[in-house]
Write an enzyme that holds these catalytic residues in place. Structure first.
Site, short mmCIF file in Angstrom:
data_model
loop_
_atom_site.label_atom_id
_atom_site.label_comp_id
_atom_site.label_asym_id
_atom_site.label_seq_id
_atom_site.Cartn_x
_atom_site.Cartn_y
_atom_site.Cartn_z
N HIS A 84 39.79 44.87 87.82
CA HIS A 84 40.34 46.21 87.53
C HIS A 84 40.41 46.37 86.01
O HIS A 84 41.50 46.47 85.43
CB HIS A 84 41.72 46.35 88.18
CG HIS A 84 42.21 47.77 88.28
ND1 HIS A 84 41.44 48.86 87.90
CD2 HIS A 84 43.39 48.27 88.70
CE1 HIS A 84 42.14 49.96 88.10
NE2 HIS A 84 43.33 49.64 88.58
N ARG A 122 35.11 53.34 92.35
CA ARG A 122 36.09 52.39 92.93
C ARG A 122 35.56 51.97 94.28
O ARG A 122 35.24 52.81 95.12
CB ARG A 122 37.46 53.03 93.07
CG ARG A 122 38.44 52.18 93.87
CD ARG A 122 39.87 52.68 93.82
NE ARG A 122 40.47 52.43 92.51
CZ ARG A 122 41.78 52.49 92.26
NH1 ARG A 122 42.62 52.78 93.22
NH2 ARG A 122 42.23 52.26 91.04
N ASP A 145 52.07 42.63 90.82
CA ASP A 145 51.25 43.61 91.55
C ASP A 145 51.55 43.38 93.03
O ASP A 145 52.18 42.37 93.40
CB ASP A 145 49.76 43.36 91.22
CG ASP A 145 48.82 44.39 91.82
OD1 ASP A 145 49.30 45.46 92.28
OD2 ASP A 145 47.60 44.14 91.83
N CYS A 186 51.09 47.72 87.64
CA CYS A 186 50.03 48.75 87.58
C CYS A 186 50.31 49.90 88.53
O CYS A 186 49.75 50.98 88.36
CB CYS A 186 48.67 48.12 87.87
SG CYS A 186 48.51 47.43 89.54
N ARG A 217 46.94 55.14 81.17
CA ARG A 217 45.66 55.21 81.87
C ARG A 217 44.85 56.41 81.39
O ARG A 217 43.63 56.37 81.33
CB ARG A 217 45.88 55.29 83.39
CG ARG A 217 46.49 54.04 84.02
CD ARG A 217 45.60 52.82 83.86
NE ARG A 217 44.25 53.06 84.30
CZ ARG A 217 43.82 52.97 85.57
NH1 ARG A 217 44.65 52.59 86.52
NH2 ARG A 217 42.56 53.21 85.88
N GLN A 265 42.55 49.22 84.09
CA GLN A 265 44.01 49.07 84.08
C GLN A 265 44.46 48.14 82.97
O GLN A 265 45.49 48.37 82.32
CB GLN A 265 44.47 48.53 85.44
CG GLN A 265 45.97 48.30 85.53
CD GLN A 265 46.77 49.58 85.46
OE1 GLN A 265 46.53 50.50 86.23
NE2 GLN A 265 47.73 49.67 84.55
N1 CP Z 1 46.99 51.40 88.98
C1 CP Z 1 46.05 52.06 89.67
O1 CP Z 1 44.84 51.80 89.57
O2 CP Z 1 46.55 53.05 90.46
P1 CP Z 1 45.76 53.90 91.53
O3 CP Z 1 45.38 52.98 92.66
O4 CP Z 1 46.72 54.97 91.96
O5 CP Z 1 44.53 54.47 90.89
N1 NVA Z 2 45.59 44.87 93.36
C1 NVA Z 2 45.77 46.24 93.75
C2 NVA Z 2 45.71 47.12 92.56
C3 NVA Z 2 45.95 48.58 92.83
C4 NVA Z 2 45.83 49.43 91.62
C5 NVA Z 2 44.70 46.63 94.75
O1 NVA Z 2 43.55 46.24 94.57
O2 NVA Z 2 45.01 47.30 95.72
#
Ligand code: CP
Ligand code: NVA
Length: 307
Positions: A128, A101, A219, A259, A288, A131
């Site tokens: 992402h 990430r 989101d 999410c 997930r 997700q």
């Molecule tokens: N939805 C998601 O990716 O959550 P986290 O940021 O907690 O991993």
């Molecule tokens: N769009 C959000 C998703 C978190 C899972 C971010 O990137 O922070």
């Protein structure tokens, strides 16, 4: 092995196989180890915060008989400026896959370019993909299938919206995006999805997107790394809250997805998230775990056969 970086590379067959395998892992739980992961190691590298992605991959690896090592920027040399390429080369000597990430998509591609083991995109500023596989499984569970489902995206044209466009293209879905001007997804992602057969509309009116929708998604308004823009974004997204008034125009049995993490009172009302229409969100989070298993198998073996 195959890197799992973007749903733009996934056709209908592969995305459907991922959802099928995820559902099979879910049905099979509790299950024993998988030969392709037992005794092997997965490095989970998080340059941003994570709860669901981090824990779902860690539990998936453990349930499949492997070992997960979690690295965050704090406490690793990556956080002190060690190049991604050096990190990728060294982790590839220890681990059999890397779940990563990060911030910009170019950081993801530097990891992919230097790693000699498969890399899974656990979120970047641009995409992402993990997700969205869980989102698709959740919709299929709730509605019995994906064909003909009308999906509305309310809010920021962010990493989630881009991966949703990729999925819509792969599966030929109807996706209506309501995003304020200035916060729309990249036009080439919209046109690519349309070229692949998705029905995509972009509007700045959440009511237009939500009208008759079977699935209403949202989101956060400020994603990770955009915290300084919070106040400006709150102004831009005024009127984009997924609440009972907006859902009044959706299909009577519409479900709501998020999410997570969610900000109640901003992009979604507490009444919706904590009410019956938000109930699928908790399945979505659980999914997930099941989808992480399918994604790991695809990345580490080149196919997702399931249990
Ligand atoms: N939805 C998601 O990716 O959550 P986290 O940021 O907690 O991993
Ligand atoms: N769009 C959000 C998703 C978190 C899972 C971010 O990137 O922070």
């Amino acid at each position: 092995m195959t890197d799992f970086i973007t749903l733009a590379d996934c056709g209908r067959a592969q995305l459907t196989a991922l959802i099928d395998a995820s559902a099979a892992w879910k049905r099979a739980r509790p299950h024993g180890p998988a030969a392709w992961l037992a005794g092997r190691h997965v490095a989970i590298v998080m340059e941003k915060a994570s709860t669901r992605t981090r824990v779902s991959f860690e539990v998936a690896v453990r349930e499949l008989g492997g070992h997960a090592t979690i690295l965050t920027s704090d406490g690793t040399q990556l956080g002190r400026g060690e190049p991604i390429e050096d990190t990728a080369r060294v982790l590839s000597r220890f681990a059999h896959a890397i779940v990563f990430r990060t911030f910009g998509a170019e950081r993801m591609m530097r990891m992919v370019g230097a790693a000699s083991v498969p890399v899974v995109n656990a979120l970047s500023d641009r995409e992402h993909p993990c997700q969205i596989v869980a989102d698709l499984l959740t919709i299929r569970e709730r509605r019995g299938g994906l064909d003909g489902v009308k999906v509305a995206w309310i809010g920021d044209g962010n990493n989630m919206a881009v991966s949703w466009l990729h999925a819509a293209g792969a599966l030929g879905l109807e996706l209506r995006l309501a995003c304020p001007v200035g916060y729309r997804p990249p036009p080439h992602d919209v046109s690519n999805a349309q070229d692949e057969g998705a029905t995509v509309t972009v509007t700045d009116d959440p009511r237009v997107a939500a009208a008759g929708a079977d699935v209403v998604m949202t989101d956060v308004w400020a994603s990770m790394g955009q915290e300084a823009e919070q106040a400006q974004r709150a102004r831009a997204f005024a009127g984009y809250c997924v609440d009972d008034a907006l859902l009044a125009g959706a299909a009577p049995d519409a479900i709501v997805l998020h999410c997570l993490p969610a900000h109640r009172g901003e992009e979604i009302s507490a009444a919706v998230l904590d009410g019956p229409r938000g109930a699928a969100v908790w399945d979505q989070a659980e999914n997930r775990l099941h989808t992480a298993k399918a994604i790991l198998e695809l990345a580490m073996t080149g196919a997702c056969r399931g249990p």
